[in-house]
Design a protein around this motif. Structure first.
Motif: not given
Length: 471
Positions: A344-354
């Motif tokens: 889920l990390y790359p997806w979280a990065c795209k949303q600024g929530r990593e």
């Protein structure tokens, strides 16, 4: 225990991986409990008083280890202030599964010792050159010829000659203090290794007192506090000899021109101890924080011994309490929980929530005892991080269908691992501080190095200010 098995779906239906994860979690939660530590301390003190014994501290000195050189410089002051009976053992370097990267560890001990020495008012030569083997042999012979009092009197000077590469000085010290034969050196080091193994440890620069281990100058403040609580401090109004160094806030000019790379792992207890503090520090300083997650060592095929794991978890719990960080209610996320969170990390990065994803996962695994192997536990993490669980499920489903080695997150983590090794590091948490031109200014390993990051930032900002005023 039967109830716990029932809650997990029954021992008969639990696969071996889940059973091991559950058992590890229960054991480590118990090991990390502050009540257990206090009970061990109380038991040791009761035995000492019953026997009318002194406060005996055993110290394990590795001649070619930078951290041991720093620790040796503290011995005389420590023994004098606390009235301890010091027993010195000489030991060899850790080996086998306790040290996956022996050459990197040896170099780190030199580089890191040089970085931190001035902050403890100690000495260590700059540079990362290993001491000459013949000088190591000669230093070992001198130190093995000494009683405890002789060791205290000459160890710092012998070590200084060793690390300075001063052959003439080493020869003069050998003439003055005497040298043990090669057979006696081998015998004493073997005895030290045996004693260390009996006490269930593996490293140099270690102090052992009352069934508890303390590593180098970095953990002496724990030992000093313990001795002070027992009334052994003969100068109670004086500051500690090796205090816990504070993470000083960055003052004055903004640090926005600097970048702090933070190498972290979702199964690292030390990462859990410092993660939120690193994030808060970076935000307060205005520095650019770049997360670089890596796979846990054991999931990279790096073995770990039981004795090393026990020390790491108990030490991390002790460090967490000193920092006021919630820690110890543990549910091991090794294996699938870590992989799914990283998916889920790359997806979280795209949303600024990593940052939020990693923070919430670490808190769930190390402080809240949440089983992140279950969808319910991972959903809790995802939603606490401000992310959508339905989208997360879609990503996890697609990830499960993707062959190993073709997943984006695997490439991201492997790239981070390569950068970590290029910096001369291999474990987490680690930090790499870059200047405005992307040049490395500092690379250090350990949650107990955030104070050094802060002081280095202050130094860089001061230099920038001076340069700006002279242009």
């Amino acid at each position: 225990m039967a109830q716990a098995f029932k809650e997990q779906g029954g021992a008969a239906t639990m696969d071996p991986g889940r059973l091991l994860r559950w058992l590890t979690s229960k054991v480590m939660t118990r090991v990390c409990a502050p009540q257990r530590l206090q009970a061990r301390r109380d038991k040791a003190e009761a035995a000492r008083q019953r026997d009318g014994a002194a406060h005996v501290v055993e110290y394990f000195h590795q001649v070619d280890d930078g951290y041991s050189h720093l620790a040796a410089q503290m011995l005389g002051a420590l023994a004098g202030r606390y009235g301890i009976e010091l027993v010195v053992h000489l030991v060899s370097a850790p080996s086998g599964d306790n040290v996956p990267e022996p050459e990197l560890l040896a170099r780190l001990s030199r580089v890191d010792a040089a970085l931190i020495a001035p902050h403890f008012n100690l000495r260590f030569p700059a540079g990362d050159t290993a001491p000459a083997p013949e000088l190591v042999e000669q230093a070992s012979a001198i130190l093995c010829a000494q009683s405890t009092s002789g060791f205290l009197a000459c160890a710092a000077e012998v070590d200084q000659a060793l690390w300075a590469g001063d052959r003439a000085r080493m020869q003069a010290l050998a003439t003055r203090w005497g040298s043990a034969s090669g057979d006696l050196v081998a015998e004493r080091i073997a005895a030290g290794n045996t004693r260390r193994r009996q006490l269930k440890h593996y490293s140099g620069a270690m102090f052992f007192y009352g069934d508890e281990w303390y590593w180098g100058v970095d953990r002496l403040y724990h030992l000093e506090r313990r001795l002070a609580e027992l009334g052994a401090d003969q100068l109670p109004t004086n500051p500690a000899l090796a205090p816990r160094l504070p993470v000083e806030p960055v003052q004055g000019a903004s640090a926005s021109s600097l970048t702090l790379e933070f190498f972290a792992s979702l199964r690292s207890p030390y990462t859990a101890v410092c993660f939120d503090r690193v994030v808060a520090f970076a935000r307060a300083a205005g520095i650019k924080l770049v997360l670089r997650p890596v796979l846990p060592m054991v999931m990279r095929g790096v073995p770990a011994t039981r004795e090393k794991g026990m020390y790491i978890f108990t030490d991390a719990a002790r460090e967490a309490r000193a920092a006021g960080v919630a820690f110890g209610n543990f549910y091991d996320p090794i294996g699938d929980p870590v992989r799914r969170a990283y998916a889920l990390y790359p997806w979280a990065c795209k949303q600024g929530r990593e940052v939020e994803l990693m923070s919430c996962f670490l808190r769930a695994a190390f402080a809240e005892g949440i089983n992140t192997n279950k969808d319910r536990g991972l959903r809790y993490v995802v939603e606490q991080a401000g992310l959508d669980w339905q989208q997360a499920q879609d990503i996890l489903t697609a990830d499960a269908r993707t062959p190993q080695g073709e997943r984006d997150w695997e490439n991201v983590l492997e790239g981070n691992r390569e950068v970590l090794y290029q910096a001369g590091l291999w474990g987490v948490p680690s930090f790499r501080l870059l200047d405005q031109n992307g040049r490395e200014q500092l690379a250090v390993w350990g949650q107990d190095r955030l104070w050094l990051v802060a002081r280095t930032i202050q130094k860089l900002l001061a230099e920038q200010h001076v340069a700006g005023t002279t242009e």
